[in-house]
Design a protein around this motif. Structure first.
Motif, PDB file in Angstrom:
ATOM      1  N   THR A 230     -10.891 -46.755 -16.780  1.00 33.26           N
ATOM      2  CA  THR A 230     -11.123 -45.440 -16.181  1.00 33.26           C
ATOM      3  C   THR A 230     -11.155 -44.354 -17.252  1.00 33.26           C
ATOM      4  O   THR A 230     -12.034 -43.486 -17.249  1.00 33.26           O
ATOM      5  CB  THR A 230     -10.017 -45.126 -15.153  1.00 33.26           C
ATOM      6  N   CYS A 231     -10.190 -44.416 -18.178  1.00 31.04           N
ATOM      7  CA  CYS A 231     -10.157 -43.430 -19.263  1.00 31.04           C
ATOM      8  C   CYS A 231     -11.409 -43.529 -20.132  1.00 31.04           C
ATOM      9  O   CYS A 231     -11.976 -42.512 -20.550  1.00 31.04           O
ATOM     10  CB  CYS A 231      -8.908 -43.629 -20.111  1.00 31.04           C
ATOM     11  N   GLY A 232     -11.822 -44.775 -20.405  1.00 32.65           N
ATOM     12  CA  GLY A 232     -13.024 -44.968 -21.213  1.00 32.65           C
ATOM     13  C   GLY A 232     -14.252 -44.371 -20.553  1.00 32.65           C
ATOM     14  O   GLY A 232     -15.087 -43.724 -21.219  1.00 32.65           O
ATOM     15  N   MET A 233     -14.378 -44.579 -19.229  1.00 32.59           N
ATOM     16  CA  MET A 233     -15.524 -44.028 -18.510  1.00 32.59           C
ATOM     17  C   MET A 233     -15.488 -42.506 -18.491  1.00 32.59           C
ATOM     18  O   MET A 233     -16.522 -41.846 -18.614  1.00 32.59           O
ATOM     19  CB  MET A 233     -15.546 -44.578 -17.076  1.00 32.59           C
ATOM     20  N   MET A 234     -14.270 -41.938 -18.357  1.00 39.02           N
ATOM     21  CA  MET A 234     -14.146 -40.473 -18.366  1.00 39.02           C
ATOM     22  C   MET A 234     -14.500 -39.902 -19.732  1.00 39.02           C
ATOM     23  O   MET A 234     -15.173 -38.868 -19.827  1.00 39.02           O
ATOM     24  CB  MET A 234     -12.720 -40.080 -17.976  1.00 39.02           C
ATOM     25  N   ILE A 235     -14.041 -40.592 -20.797  1.00 44.23           N
ATOM     26  CA  ILE A 235     -14.358 -40.124 -22.159  1.00 44.23           C
ATOM     27  C   ILE A 235     -15.860 -40.200 -22.412  1.00 44.23           C
ATOM     28  O   ILE A 235     -16.461 -39.294 -22.991  1.00 44.23           O
ATOM     29  CB  ILE A 235     -13.579 -40.967 -23.191  1.00 44.23           C
ATOM     30  N   LEU A 236     -16.480 -41.314 -21.967  1.00 42.33           N
ATOM     31  CA  LEU A 236     -17.925 -41.468 -22.135  1.00 42.33           C
ATOM     32  C   LEU A 236     -18.682 -40.391 -21.386  1.00 42.33           C
ATOM     33  O   LEU A 236     -19.648 -39.797 -21.911  1.00 42.33           O
ATOM     34  CB  LEU A 236     -18.350 -42.857 -21.648  1.00 42.33           C
ATOM     35  N   ALA A 237     -18.247 -40.119 -20.133  1.00 43.99           N
ATOM     36  CA  ALA A 237     -18.904 -39.085 -19.338  1.00 43.99           C
ATOM     37  C   ALA A 237     -18.768 -37.718 -19.999  1.00 43.99           C
ATOM     38  O   ALA A 237     -19.714 -36.926 -20.039  1.00 43.99           O
ATOM     39  CB  ALA A 237     -18.316 -39.066 -17.928  1.00 43.99           C
ATOM     40  N   LEU A 238     -17.547 -37.434 -20.534  1.00 43.98           N
ATOM     41  CA  LEU A 238     -17.322 -36.158 -21.211  1.00 43.98           C
ATOM     42  C   LEU A 238     -18.179 -36.055 -22.462  1.00 43.98           C
ATOM     43  O   LEU A 238     -18.768 -35.000 -22.733  1.00 43.98           O
ATOM     44  CB  LEU A 238     -15.842 -36.029 -21.576  1.00 43.98           C
ATOM     45  N   TRP A 239     -18.306 -37.156 -23.233  1.00 44.35           N
ATOM     46  CA  TRP A 239     -19.122 -37.145 -24.449  1.00 44.35           C
ATOM     47  C   TRP A 239     -20.591 -36.903 -24.119  1.00 44.35           C
ATOM     48  O   TRP A 239     -21.273 -36.117 -24.803  1.00 44.35           O
ATOM     49  CB  TRP A 239     -18.955 -38.487 -25.165  1.00 44.35           C
ATOM     50  N   LEU A 240     -21.083 -37.553 -23.060  1.00 44.49           N
ATOM     51  CA  LEU A 240     -22.476 -37.362 -22.655  1.00 44.49           C
ATOM     52  C   LEU A 240     -22.720 -35.922 -22.208  1.00 44.49           C
ATOM     53  O   LEU A 240     -23.776 -35.333 -22.490  1.00 44.49           O
ATOM     54  CB  LEU A 240     -22.831 -38.331 -21.529  1.00 44.49           C
ATOM     55  N   TYR A 241     -21.729 -35.348 -21.502  1.00 45.64           N
ATOM     56  CA  TYR A 241     -21.867 -33.972 -21.024  1.00 45.64           C
ATOM     57  C   TYR A 241     -21.937 -32.998 -22.194  1.00 45.64           C
ATOM     58  O   TYR A 241     -22.793 -32.100 -22.242  1.00 45.64           O
ATOM     59  CB  TYR A 241     -20.690 -33.641 -20.105  1.00 45.64           C
ATOM     60  N   VAL A 242     -21.019 -33.158 -23.163  1.00 48.05           N
ATOM     61  CA  VAL A 242     -20.992 -32.273 -24.335  1.00 48.05           C
ATOM     62  C   VAL A 242     -22.269 -32.431 -25.141  1.00 48.05           C
ATOM     63  O   VAL A 242     -22.878 -31.449 -25.604  1.00 48.05           O
ATOM     64  CB  VAL A 242     -19.756 -32.584 -25.203  1.00 48.05           C
ATOM     65  N   ARG A 243     -22.715 -33.659 -25.335  1.00 49.09           N
ATOM     66  CA  ARG A 243     -23.935 -33.918 -26.109  1.00 49.09           C
ATOM     67  C   ARG A 243     -25.155 -33.294 -25.439  1.00 49.09           C
ATOM     68  O   ARG A 243     -26.024 -32.724 -26.099  1.00 49.09           O
ATOM     69  CB  ARG A 243     -24.130 -35.425 -26.251  1.00 49.09           C
ATOM     70  N   LYS A 244     -25.164 -33.407 -24.096  1.00 50.06           N
ATOM     71  CA  LYS A 244     -26.283 -32.838 -23.350  1.00 50.06           C
ATOM     72  C   LYS A 244     -26.347 -31.323 -23.522  1.00 50.06           C
ATOM     73  O   LYS A 244     -27.419 -30.737 -23.703  1.00 50.06           O
ATOM     74  CB  LYS A 244     -26.133 -33.204 -21.879  1.00 50.06           C
ATOM     75  N   LYS A 245     -25.198 -30.649 -23.511  1.00 51.59           N
ATOM     76  CA  LYS A 245     -25.162 -29.197 -23.675  1.00 51.59           C
ATOM     77  C   LYS A 245     -25.617 -28.799 -25.073  1.00 51.59           C
ATOM     78  O   LYS A 245     -26.361 -27.824 -25.253  1.00 51.59           O
ATOM     79  CB  LYS A 245     -23.740 -28.684 -23.427  1.00 51.59           C
ATOM     80  N   LYS A 246     -25.192 -29.572 -26.077  1.00 49.18           N
ATOM     81  CA  LYS A 246     -25.591 -29.252 -27.447  1.00 49.18           C
ATOM     82  C   LYS A 246     -27.090 -29.405 -27.630  1.00 49.18           C
ATOM     83  O   LYS A 246     -27.748 -28.582 -28.280  1.00 49.18           O
ATOM     84  CB  LYS A 246     -24.850 -30.170 -28.423  1.00 49.18           C
ATOM     85  N   LEU A 247     -27.638 -30.450 -27.067  1.00 48.11           N
ATOM     86  CA  LEU A 247     -29.066 -30.692 -27.201  1.00 48.11           C
ATOM     87  C   LEU A 247     -29.878 -29.636 -26.468  1.00 48.11           C
ATOM     88  O   LEU A 247     -30.967 -29.256 -26.905  1.00 48.11           O
ATOM     89  CB  LEU A 247     -29.416 -32.090 -26.671  1.00 48.11           C
ATOM     90  N   ARG A 248     -29.359 -29.137 -25.359  1.00 47.96           N
ATOM     91  CA  ARG A 248     -30.065 -28.074 -24.633  1.00 47.96           C
ATOM     92  C   ARG A 248     -30.127 -26.792 -25.467  1.00 47.96           C
ATOM     93  O   ARG A 248     -31.121 -26.066 -25.450  1.00 47.96           O
ATOM     94  CB  ARG A 248     -29.359 -27.798 -23.311  1.00 47.96           C
TER      95      ARG A 248
END
Length: 256
Positions: A230-248
């Motif tokens: 669960t923690c791994g999935m949350m960390i992955l989701a958070l990383w994807l979210y942050v990366r998406k914002k940076k790329l935007r």
């Protein structure tokens, strides 16, 4: 309804079946208080007990799970030098209830099916009951295993000490009971019930405890894996979210 015995007059108040559909004379079956051992509510066919409601533990009949406030019945049990009786009445005479349960049989921990084919787990023949896996040694090599959530065994062959200080029993148990012969008519409840200490060979007790520890380790491992996943999935989701914002912000097109 009141069922019991008056020790002064000897009057035995019980319920009896009819002899036949046409003859209301007393039949074979009766519901009464059995005074052997610790008093208990039983159904008899002639002199033989066919089923037990259980004994009174100071708060309720032990043949059923620990009740909350019953919306249907009011119960009372009295046992003194003059009489012993069980009494209940309906709160509302327009209500009726029925039970249709048939729990499967099994043996207590440290026991095995006493049939001619004990290895046949699908066998429905429980006429021989259960036998100990390891005989008792009675030389200090035995121990006791606590079983919880049970309907206590038939108390007609038990030894009761009701003078035991009930403060030692925080759940309001009715004294102390000891069994020296067969344990008959035990039911395991999913909620409530009584505690029973079963004497076992120490080797069996150690085996049971080791199985319990293994199950606890397996349970802990499952919980740990679930938490890590669960923690791994949350960390992955958070990383994807942050990366998406940076790329935007940089105007880069995102592809997944």
């Amino acid at each position: 309804m009141k069922i019991g015995i008056n020790f002064v007059t000897g009057f035995d108040r019980h319920i009896s079946s009819w002899k036949s559909m046409e003859d209301p004379a007393p039949g074979l079956y009766s519901m009464r208080i059995d005074l052997q051992g610790l008093s208990q509510l039983v159904v008899k066919k002639g002199p033989d007990i066919t089923s037990r409601g259980g004994s009174w533990n100071g708060r309720y009949i032990t043949g059923r799970p620990q009740p909350t406030v019953n919306p249907l019945y009011l119960y009372e049990f009295v046992w003194n030098k003059n009489e012993a009786y069980y009494k209940y009445k309906m709160r509302n005479s327009s209500i009726f209830s029925s039970t249709n349960e048939s729990p499967p049989c099994k043996c207590l921990e440290g026991f095995m099916q006493g049939s001619s084919s004990p290895g046949d787990l699908s066998s429905v023949d429980w006429s021989n009951g259960c036998t100990r896996r390891t005989p008792l040694t009675c030389d200090g090599g035995d121990s006791f295993l606590k079983q919880t959530g049970l309907k206590l065994p038939d108390t007609s062959k038990s030894w009761a000490d009701i003078s035991v200080d009930l403060k030692e029993y925080p759940r309001g148990s009715y004294g102390c009971l000891l069994w020296f012969l067969d344990l008959i008519d035990i039911t395991e409840f999913s909620k409530g019930g009584q505690d029973l200490y079963i004497r076992l060979a120490t080797a069996d007790l150690e085996h049971i405890q080791s199985k319990g520890k293994l199950k606890e380790k397996q349970k802990a491992a499952i919980i740990a894996i679930s938490v890590i996943t669960t923690c791994g999935m949350m960390i992955l989701a958070l990383w994807l979210y942050v990366r998406k914002k940076k790329l935007r912000k940089t105007g880069t097109r995102i592809q997944f």
